[in-house]
Write a protein that holds these residues in place. Structure first.
Motif, short mmCIF file in Angstrom:
data_model
loop_
_atom_site.label_atom_id
_atom_site.label_comp_id
_atom_site.label_asym_id
_atom_site.label_seq_id
_atom_site.Cartn_x
_atom_site.Cartn_y
_atom_site.Cartn_z
N GLY A 1 32.72 16.62 91.22
CA GLY A 1 32.52 16.19 89.84
C GLY A 1 31.14 16.47 89.26
O GLY A 1 30.88 16.12 88.13
N ARG A 2 30.27 17.10 90.02
CA ARG A 2 28.92 17.43 89.54
C ARG A 2 28.60 18.86 89.89
O ARG A 2 29.18 19.43 90.79
CB ARG A 2 27.87 16.52 90.18
N ASN A 3 27.65 19.42 89.20
CA ASN A 3 27.20 20.78 89.48
C ASN A 3 26.08 20.74 90.51
O ASN A 3 24.91 20.70 90.16
CB ASN A 3 26.73 21.49 88.21
N TYR A 4 26.44 20.76 91.77
CA TYR A 4 25.48 20.86 92.84
C TYR A 4 25.29 22.32 93.19
O TYR A 4 26.22 23.13 93.04
CB TYR A 4 25.95 20.11 94.09
N ILE A 5 24.12 22.65 93.67
CA ILE A 5 23.87 24.00 94.17
C ILE A 5 23.93 23.91 95.69
O ILE A 5 23.04 23.35 96.32
CB ILE A 5 22.49 24.53 93.70
N LEU A 6 25.01 24.45 96.25
CA LEU A 6 25.18 24.44 97.69
C LEU A 6 24.68 25.76 98.25
O LEU A 6 25.19 26.82 97.91
CB LEU A 6 26.66 24.25 98.05
N VAL A 7 23.69 25.68 99.11
CA VAL A 7 23.11 26.88 99.70
C VAL A 7 23.38 26.85 101.20
O VAL A 7 22.79 26.06 101.93
CB VAL A 7 21.58 26.95 99.44
N PRO A 8 24.27 27.73 101.66
CA PRO A 8 24.53 27.78 103.10
C PRO A 8 23.42 28.52 103.83
O PRO A 8 22.94 29.55 103.36
CB PRO A 8 25.86 28.53 103.20
N HIS A 9 23.00 27.99 104.95
CA HIS A 9 22.01 28.65 105.81
C HIS A 9 22.60 28.79 107.21
O HIS A 9 21.97 28.42 108.20
CB HIS A 9 20.71 27.86 105.84
N LEU B 1 27.46 37.51 106.68
CA LEU B 1 28.59 37.76 105.79
C LEU B 1 29.32 36.47 105.43
O LEU B 1 29.79 36.31 104.31
CB LEU B 1 29.55 38.76 106.43
N LEU B 2 29.40 35.54 106.37
CA LEU B 2 30.04 34.26 106.11
C LEU B 2 29.30 33.48 105.01
O LEU B 2 29.94 32.86 104.16
CB LEU B 2 30.10 33.43 107.40
N GLU B 3 27.98 33.55 105.02
CA GLU B 3 27.20 32.91 103.96
C GLU B 3 27.57 33.47 102.60
O GLU B 3 27.78 32.73 101.64
CB GLU B 3 25.71 33.11 104.19
N SER B 4 27.61 34.79 102.49
CA SER B 4 27.89 35.41 101.19
C SER B 4 29.32 35.12 100.74
O SER B 4 29.56 34.90 99.55
CB SER B 4 27.62 36.91 101.23
N LEU B 5 30.27 35.10 101.68
CA LEU B 5 31.65 34.76 101.32
C LEU B 5 31.74 33.30 100.87
O LEU B 5 32.47 32.98 99.93
CB LEU B 5 32.58 35.01 102.50
N PHE B 6 31.03 32.43 101.55
CA PHE B 6 31.04 31.02 101.20
C PHE B 6 30.51 30.81 99.78
O PHE B 6 31.10 30.08 98.99
CB PHE B 6 30.21 30.21 102.19
N VAL B 7 29.42 31.49 99.46
CA VAL B 7 28.82 31.35 98.13
C VAL B 7 29.76 31.91 97.06
O VAL B 7 29.88 31.37 95.97
CB VAL B 7 27.45 32.05 98.08
N GLN B 8 30.44 32.99 97.40
CA GLN B 8 31.32 33.63 96.44
C GLN B 8 32.54 32.77 96.12
O GLN B 8 33.01 32.75 94.99
CB GLN B 8 31.76 34.99 96.97
N TYR B 9 33.08 32.06 97.12
CA TYR B 9 34.33 31.34 96.92
C TYR B 9 34.19 29.83 96.75
O TYR B 9 35.19 29.15 96.56
CB TYR B 9 35.29 31.64 98.08
N PHE C 1 24.78 43.17 122.78
CA PHE C 1 25.41 43.82 121.64
C PHE C 1 26.21 42.84 120.79
O PHE C 1 26.43 43.08 119.62
CB PHE C 1 26.30 44.97 122.11
N LEU C 2 26.65 41.75 121.40
CA LEU C 2 27.39 40.74 120.65
C LEU C 2 26.47 39.89 119.77
O LEU C 2 26.91 39.37 118.75
CB LEU C 2 28.17 39.85 121.61
N LEU C 3 25.22 39.76 120.15
CA LEU C 3 24.29 38.93 119.40
C LEU C 3 24.07 39.44 117.98
O LEU C 3 24.19 38.66 117.03
CB LEU C 3 22.97 38.80 120.17
N PRO C 4 23.75 40.73 117.77
CA PRO C 4 23.61 41.20 116.39
C PRO C 4 24.91 41.08 115.59
O PRO C 4 24.88 40.79 114.39
CB PRO C 4 23.21 42.67 116.54
N LEU C 5 26.04 41.25 116.27
CA LEU C 5 27.32 41.10 115.57
C LEU C 5 27.56 39.66 115.14
O LEU C 5 28.10 39.41 114.06
CB LEU C 5 28.47 41.59 116.46
N LEU C 6 27.16 38.71 115.98
CA LEU C 6 27.28 37.30 115.62
C LEU C 6 26.44 37.00 114.38
O LEU C 6 26.92 36.36 113.43
CB LEU C 6 26.84 36.40 116.78
N PHE C 7 25.21 37.48 114.36
CA PHE C 7 24.34 37.21 113.21
C PHE C 7 24.81 37.95 111.97
O PHE C 7 24.70 37.42 110.86
CB PHE C 7 22.89 37.54 113.54
#
Length: 172
Positions: A30-38, A15-23, A4-10
């Motif tokens: 100094g440059r416009n890089y596109i950072l894509v967290p996986h 959610l961590l990916e989406s928060l990272f992209v948002q903030y 049950f902890l495994l689905p919660l971890l994923f």
């Protein structure tokens, strides 16, 4: 309990990916890089490496579809690539030793394959007009460095958790 902890971890990594992209600021170093967290995909790859192909592919398909439904306008890119790359990584790991350094490097290769696959699919169906060299400079290298930094932090805890998960599966 660990099942049950495994689905919660994923879900947490998703959610961590989406928060990272948002903030994350749009201009990094100094440059416009596109950072894509996986982060989620890195976790799925570690699950595949340390717990087995079956669970890795199942979770890759489920979260690939969820990723497509929520973030991508075309359903199927991540739904196909997540399980396919997890399968390739499981085949590669049959040849290599399963230690944390190899798992780190193989996970980075898997993330690189995902990035290249998504770019090629988007280029083929004309969603992006970004040339390949620009893609490498703006998105690919920056994303690999970001995900390598995440793996440096999270590799050991993920390894320990998935090894104990695999052990609990064997005990059943």
């Amino acid at each position: 309990m660990k099942k049950f902890l495994l689905p919660l971890l994923f879900l947490f990594l998703f959610l961590l990916e989406s928060l990272f992209v948002q903030y994350i600021p749009p201009e990094v170093f100094g440059r416009n890089y596109i950072l894509v967290p996986h982060f989620l995909f890195a976790g799925i790859l570690f699950l595949t490496i340390y717990s087995g192909r079956k669970y890795g592919i199942i979770y890759a398909a489920i979260f690939g579809l969820l990723f497509d439904i929520i973030w991508i306008e075309i359903i199927g890119i991540y739904f196909f690539l997540f399980p396919f790359i997890a399968y390739l990584i499981s085949k590669i790991m049959h040849v290599l030793q399963t230690n944390i350094i190899v798992a780190f490097l193989v996970s980075l290769v898997g993330i690189a394959l995902l990035e290249l696959g998504v770019y090629e699919m988007n280029f083929l169906i004309h969603i992006t007009t970004l040339e390949f060299m620009s893609f490498l400079e703006i998105r690919f290298y920056a994303s690999l460095i970001l995900n390598a930094a995440f793996l440096l932090i999270a590799a050991y805890p993920l390894k320990r958790y998935f090894e104990s998960f695999a052990e609990s599966l064997r005990d059943e």
